[in-house]
Design an enzyme around this catalytic site. Structure first.
Site, mmCIF file in Angstrom:
data_model
loop_
_atom_site.group_PDB
_atom_site.id
_atom_site.type_symbol
_atom_site.label_atom_id
_atom_site.label_comp_id
_atom_site.label_asym_id
_atom_site.label_seq_id
_atom_site.Cartn_x
_atom_site.Cartn_y
_atom_site.Cartn_z
ATOM 1 N N ASN A 7 43.341 52.000 41.988
ATOM 2 C CA ASN A 7 42.873 50.612 41.949
ATOM 3 C C ASN A 7 41.788 50.436 43.024
ATOM 4 O OD1 ASN A 7 42.653 47.831 42.674
ATOM 5 N ND2 ASN A 7 44.508 47.428 41.512
ATOM 6 N N HIS A 10 39.986 46.881 46.412
ATOM 7 C CA HIS A 10 39.802 46.641 47.847
ATOM 8 C C HIS A 10 38.449 47.102 48.362
ATOM 9 C CE1 HIS A 10 43.614 44.805 48.272
ATOM 10 N NE2 HIS A 10 44.149 45.769 47.563
ATOM 11 N N HIS A 52 40.622 44.728 38.793
ATOM 12 C CA HIS A 52 41.158 43.404 38.476
ATOM 13 C C HIS A 52 40.047 42.380 38.677
ATOM 14 C CE1 HIS A 52 44.552 40.266 39.510
ATOM 15 N NE2 HIS A 52 43.762 39.863 38.528
ATOM 16 N N ARG A 54 39.548 38.834 39.044
ATOM 17 C CA ARG A 54 40.361 37.631 39.225
ATOM 18 C C ARG A 54 39.582 36.409 38.770
ATOM 19 N NH1 ARG A 54 44.993 38.527 42.910
ATOM 20 N NH2 ARG A 54 45.257 36.298 42.732
ATOM 21 N N ARG A 58 37.224 36.834 43.474
ATOM 22 C CA ARG A 58 37.189 37.042 44.932
ATOM 23 C C ARG A 58 36.863 38.474 45.334
ATOM 24 N NH1 ARG A 58 43.543 36.829 46.430
ATOM 25 N NH2 ARG A 58 43.416 34.817 45.422
ATOM 26 N N GLU A 79 42.733 44.784 34.782
ATOM 27 C CA GLU A 79 43.778 43.784 35.030
ATOM 28 C C GLU A 79 43.174 42.407 34.849
ATOM 29 O OE1 GLU A 79 45.769 43.989 38.773
ATOM 30 O OE2 GLU A 79 46.127 46.126 38.574
ATOM 31 N N THR A 110 48.603 40.158 43.992
ATOM 32 C CA THR A 110 49.515 39.770 42.912
ATOM 33 C C THR A 110 50.956 39.816 43.433
ATOM 34 O OG1 THR A 110 47.976 40.971 41.527
ATOM 35 C CG2 THR A 110 49.967 40.152 40.471
ATOM 36 N N GLU A 160 54.249 47.761 33.244
ATOM 37 C CA GLU A 160 54.075 48.308 34.593
ATOM 38 C C GLU A 160 55.092 47.596 35.478
ATOM 39 O OE1 GLU A 160 50.094 48.789 36.139
ATOM 40 O OE2 GLU A 160 50.801 48.407 38.193
ATOM 41 N N HIS A 201 52.249 48.793 42.853
ATOM 42 C CA HIS A 201 52.155 47.734 43.858
ATOM 43 C C HIS A 201 52.884 48.154 45.128
ATOM 44 C CE1 HIS A 201 50.700 43.683 44.751
ATOM 45 N NE2 HIS A 201 51.557 43.802 45.717
HETATM 46 N N1 PXP Z 1 49.391 47.213 39.790
HETATM 47 C C1 PXP Z 1 49.029 45.924 39.651
HETATM 48 C C2 PXP Z 1 49.339 45.248 38.363
HETATM 49 C C3 PXP Z 1 48.338 45.260 40.670
HETATM 50 O O1 PXP Z 1 47.997 43.970 40.514
HETATM 51 C C4 PXP Z 1 48.004 45.969 41.841
HETATM 52 C C5 PXP Z 1 47.192 45.329 42.911
HETATM 53 O O2 PXP Z 1 47.613 44.156 43.299
HETATM 54 C C6 PXP Z 1 48.409 47.302 41.946
HETATM 55 C C7 PXP Z 1 49.100 47.904 40.912
HETATM 56 C C8 PXP Z 1 48.097 48.113 43.165
HETATM 57 O O3 PXP Z 1 48.775 47.607 44.251
HETATM 58 P P1 PXP Z 1 48.437 48.153 45.697
HETATM 59 O O4 PXP Z 1 47.052 47.739 46.023
HETATM 60 O O5 PXP Z 1 49.464 47.506 46.559
HETATM 61 O O6 PXP Z 1 48.578 49.646 45.650
#
Ligand code: PXP
Length: 248
Positions: A7, A10, A52, A54, A58, A79, A110, A160, A201
């Site tokens: 992901n 960030h 994602h 949003r 953001r 996402e 999330t 998921e 997550h």
């Molecule tokens: N899966 C989903 C559906 C998410 O929304 C996120 C990010 O918020 C992640 C996985 C990855 O989470 P993390 O950044 O905490 O690894």
């Protein structure tokens, strides 16, 4: 083999911290570039890229996703929330898969899973529409039997499981065990219902040791910890390291 979806949100968060008011999203002095980091993650062994968009834009912008798609090597998991605007956007982007997530504008990230049972009519509509247009859908849900059943009822092919509670319990052995067992029970129910089960997550380089014991897990989606580590080690190392921990 457990797959790793990286992901990249960030990276965009860091860019927006400085350049959110610029007209451009990359080039010249604007950095870092989420598309470039996504390609790098792919070169390092990521099995897929998650972004994602949003509702409040953001972090990831539409241009980031489109630029990534121009030279992508794996697959895009987009996402989005279930709002009309975002589902329309998913149709324009045409990712390899869509992960439906809840969105609350005040949350930092999330926070909880999608309440599929409580929004079953809208969820049913969105899942059908995306599937009819060739986009497999994953539902980001808490490890809760009723939510899993609701996903199966509306014909969502994948789920998921939200691993946030397990991740936060990692340093409390008893709680950690409880949360892991909850995930394992959900995993089992999901498989019995014929769903493909992914998870994500809050997974990091410590708690992945417990997370990967979820038998038959298909893929983990991991962002924050990989991007954080990359500040120290570089993205190539942080992706490779996570991938090897998942499959050692
Ligand atoms: N899966 C989903 C559906 C998410 O929304 C996120 C990010 O918020 C992640 C996985 C990855 O989470 P993390 O950044 O905490 O690894």
């Amino acid at each position: 083999m457990i797959l790793l979806g990286v992901n990249i949100d960030h990276v965009a968060t860091l860019r927006q911290a400085r350049y959110r008011d610029e007209e451009e999203t990359f080039g010249n002095f604007i950095e870092p570039d989420p598309a470039e980091m996504a390609w790098l993650a792919e070169d390092a062994g990521a099995d897929g890229i998650t972004m994602h968009i949003r509702e409040d834009r953001r972090h990831v912008q539409l241009e980031d996703v489109q630029r990534y798609q121009e030279k992508m090597k794996t697959r895009l998991n987009l996402e989005t929330s279930m709002s009309l605007e975002m589902v329309q956007l998913a149709h324009e982007i045409r990712p390899e898969s869509v992960c439906l997530v809840p969105e609350n504008r005040k949350e930092v990230t999330t926070e909880g899973g999608l309440d599929v049972r409580g929004n079953i009519e809208r969820a049913n509509e969105v899942v059908r529409e995306l599937l009819q247009n060739g986009m497999p859908v994953s539902m980001f849900i808490d490890p809760d039997p009723d939510q899993l059943e609701a996903c199966a009822e509306i014909g969502a092919p994948w789920v998921e499981l939200h691993t946030g509670r397990f991740a936060r319990a990692w340093y409390d052995l008893e709680k950690r065990e409880d949360e892991l067992n909850t995930l394992k029970d959900s995993m089992k129910i999901g498989l019995e219902l014929g769903l493909r089960v992914n998870a994500g997550h809050g997974i990091n380089y410590d708690n992945v040791q417990g997370a990967k014991t979820l038998e038959s897990i298909y893929e983990f989606n991991i962002g924050h910890s990989i991007i954080s580590r990359s500040v120290r080690t570089g993205l190539e190392e942080s992706v490779q390291k996570m991938r090897s921990l998942l499959n050692e």
